[in-house]
Design an enzyme around this catalytic site. Structure first.
Site: not given
Length: 652
Positions: A341, A460, A462, A634
């Site tokens: 991040d 997000h 992802d 992450c």
């Protein structure tokens, strides 16, 4: 087209002119001619080429000893091919005649000092600064294109900040990160007085470039920021003056990415008058993201007090894949484990140099200083982008890039950047920072796609998509989270008599039966909504990346609404949120029901991905990442090797 210059002569006089080889001098013959004159004759030095043309630039005659009828429609065109050895050694004489008289009634003389002046750059992008490339003053994309490239000098050769942050060059190694420019001059040892050269930039370019002059013992800034122009002595003989240009900023939407350097040869009269001018053009090199299909160079992960078990498994996974692993200790990450991040690895490139460049997000939590303090260095650049600190969509788990694709005949050989935001045209919701989005758009080479991700608690991209390499089709597969495929799998398990099997059986948290999941209407309705959101994104990705269903693999994932939020997160560890290093996939272990000792969720993923030659490793990130609303991807990051294709060879 040759550069034109008009020179006025007078009868009975000799006019001295400084001539730059490669230009054309035009002389009006009719206006200065004496009264009653009817004809003229032109003579010149052997290496001076004269021709007589009309007002439409049609050639009437080449140089000749014959007389020519005088007319106001004609003029003399003069070119010189050889440099002067002494001042005024190239001569052109125009003699005027009346009737059939043998002797001229008057004449005028032009004395030329021929010199070479050339401002040169690597216009054909081969690493060599050739002399007077005809394309040095323009930019064209493509493998047959032209135009010089300006690298943004954003690395650090010494412990004194980013190299382009001041107006100094502390070490000569820094010159390797700059684009060269050469001023070439050639002429006699003694030149006429009253001439000088001036380099300048336009006001819009002063914040884009900084130019240094390299002398034998020092580097001097001559252009950039507050300095708009500089005088350069006209060196005698055959000489080269070397300049080095560094980019100050990456392309942005508020400015053109082209930088123009002007060269003027000035003659001092009442004021300085340019008698020769030319320009060279640089294009600022963009920042480029690297997709999962590129080869890894280095894998990153954070160490904190509560991810010891995960770190042990992850280290074994990276060792199996045989890639370099860098562990960021807690003293550097300040108890912040979300390294994906905080930063995004990429690169920038010119024919003369390659730079790794890390993009630092505006997230600015515990890892906020990591990139600047510990990654920025020699040949490792740094960029920080602005944004709203508390908007989680500005974190770079919300930033992905596709492998190369072709869409309706248009090629994207460096892939396309993918970002998540609120639903298009909606007035509310979280949006990615305009500064981030504008920065990515301005790089131009990886045309961004905006998806809908605000339905997620973290928000997000992802969390519901990733790319993995594949040996067939387009060279990759798009993986999408799929509640529908998860429900189908669980219904099949129930039909086979495994409805009482437990999820999370090996975890300390609450266990749940497959039947309980299937009978939970609230959960089912929420996942029906999630599936609609993912389907919307699926359609966008198919259209924007030129994909069909054969390019997409559904991965079973369920989502649930958090008690304190209206948005959702993964119900069990989200297997799409994986790390991809070569053919090796580090996948969150889902802790599905154990059927004959095997997890059917893991088996479903293996059966979909292993036929592609991929190696699946399921890693326990439940207590360390999943319960904190993140997964393997992450908490990790990958620096990858660059594309073999050079960005300037793209067709834009």
């Amino acid at each position: 087209m040759s550069k034109q210059r008009t020179v006025y002569l007078e009868c009975g006089k000799s006019t001295q002119v400084l001539y730059v080889i490669g230009t054309v001098i035009n002389v009006d013959i009719y206006k200065p001619s004496p009264p009653l004159c009817q004809a003229f004759q032109v003579t010149s030095s052997p290496d001076v080429v004269c021709s007589i043309s009309d007002r439409n630039n049609s050639n009437i005659a080449a140089q000749s000893a014959n007389r020519w009828t005088l007319s106001e429609e004609i003029f003399l065109e003069i070119k010189v091919d050889q440099v002067s050895h002494t001042p005024n050694d190239k001569k052109v004489t125009v003699m005027f005649y009346r009737g059939d008289l043998a002797e001229p009634i008057d004449q005028m003389t032009l004395e030329l000092t021929a010199i070479i002046v050339s401002l040169d750059v690597d216009a054909d992008r081969d690493g060599i600064i050739e002399k007077n490339n005809p394309n040095k003053g323009s930019w064209k994309w493509g493998s047959k294109g032209h135009g010089a490239i300006l690298l943004v000098n954003c690395d650090r050769e010494e412990d004194s900040g980013i190299d382009n942050s001041d107006d100094k060059v502390s070490v000569l190694e820094d010159l390797e990160d700059m684009s060269r420019m050469i001023l070439r001059t050639e002429g006699p040892n003694n030149l006429p007085d009253g001439y000088k050269l001036k380099l300048s930039i336009s006001p819009p370019d002063k914040e884009k470039v900084q130019i240094f002059r390299h002398d034998m013992t020092k580097m001097t800034r001559v252009l950039g920021r507050t300095k708009m122009s500089t005088d350069v002595e006209f060196t005698k003989g055959n000489n080269e003056i070397h300049f080095f240009a560094e980019g100050l900023v990456f392309p942005n939407v508020e400015m053109t990415k082209l930088v123009t350097i002007h060269l003027d040869l000035l003659q001092k009269l009442h004021q300085d008058i340019p008698i020769f001018t030319e320009q060279v053009i640089f294009c600022l090199a963009p920042w480029i993201m690297t997709p999962n299909t590129l080869c890894p160079a280095e894998v990153f992960v954070c160490s904190v007090k509560y991810n010891v078990k995960f770190l042990e498994e992850f280290r074994g996974f990276v060792e199996k894949a045989q890639y370099k692993l860098t562990v960021c200790p807690e003293s550097k990450n300040m108890s912040d484990l979300w390294i994906q991040d905080e930063i995004e690895f990429g690169y920038s490139e010119a024919p003369c140099k390659f730079l790794n460049v890390v993009l630092d997000s505006p997230r600015d939590r515990g890892l906020k200083d990591y990139a600047y303090k510990y990654l920025l260095g020699s040949d490792f650049g740094y960029i920080h982008v602005a944004g709203e600190e508390r908007n989680s969509l500005n974190s770079f788990g919300n930033l992905e890039v596709s492998p190369p694709v072709t869409v309706n005949g248009k090629e994207y050989p460096l892939g396309r950047i993918i970002i998540g935001s609120s639903f298009p045209n909606s007035s509310g919701g979280r949006k990615i920072s305009k500064a981030i989005q504008d920065f990515l758009i301005a790089q131009e080479v990886q045309s961004p796609i905006v998806l809908f991700s605000d339905w997620l608690a973290v928000g997000h991209v992802d969390e519901f998509m990733t790319f993995v390499p594949a040996p067939d089709r387009k060279g990759f597969r798009l993986l999408l989270a799929s509640p529908d495929s998860c429900y189908r799998l669980f219904k099949k398990l129930k039909e086979e008599g495994y409805g009482e099997a437990l999820m999370f059986e090996k975890q300390n948290g609450k266990q749940v039966k497959i039947n309980e999941i299937l009978n939970n209407q609230t959960l089912h309705e929420m996942n029906a909504f999630v599936q609609q959101c993912i389907n919307w994104n699926r359609d966008v990705l198919k259209m924007e990346l030129g994909l069909d269903e054969g390019d997409i693999i559904d991965i079973p994932v369920l989502f649930h609404q958090l008690n304190y939020l209206t948005k959702v997160s993964a119900y069990f560890p989200d297997m799409v949120n994986m790390i991809v290093i070569g053919k090796f996939l580090g996948i969150p272990k889902p802790f599905g029901p154990l059927i004959n000792g095997k997890c059917p969720l893991e088996s479903a993923v293996r059966s979909a991905l292993e036929p592609l030659g991929l190696d699946c490793t399921f890693i326990d990130n439940f207590d360390s990442y999943h319960v904190r609303l993140g997964e393997v991807h992450c908490g990790t990051n990958v620096r990858r090797k660059p594309f073999t294709l050079k960005w300037w060879n793209m067709e834009i």
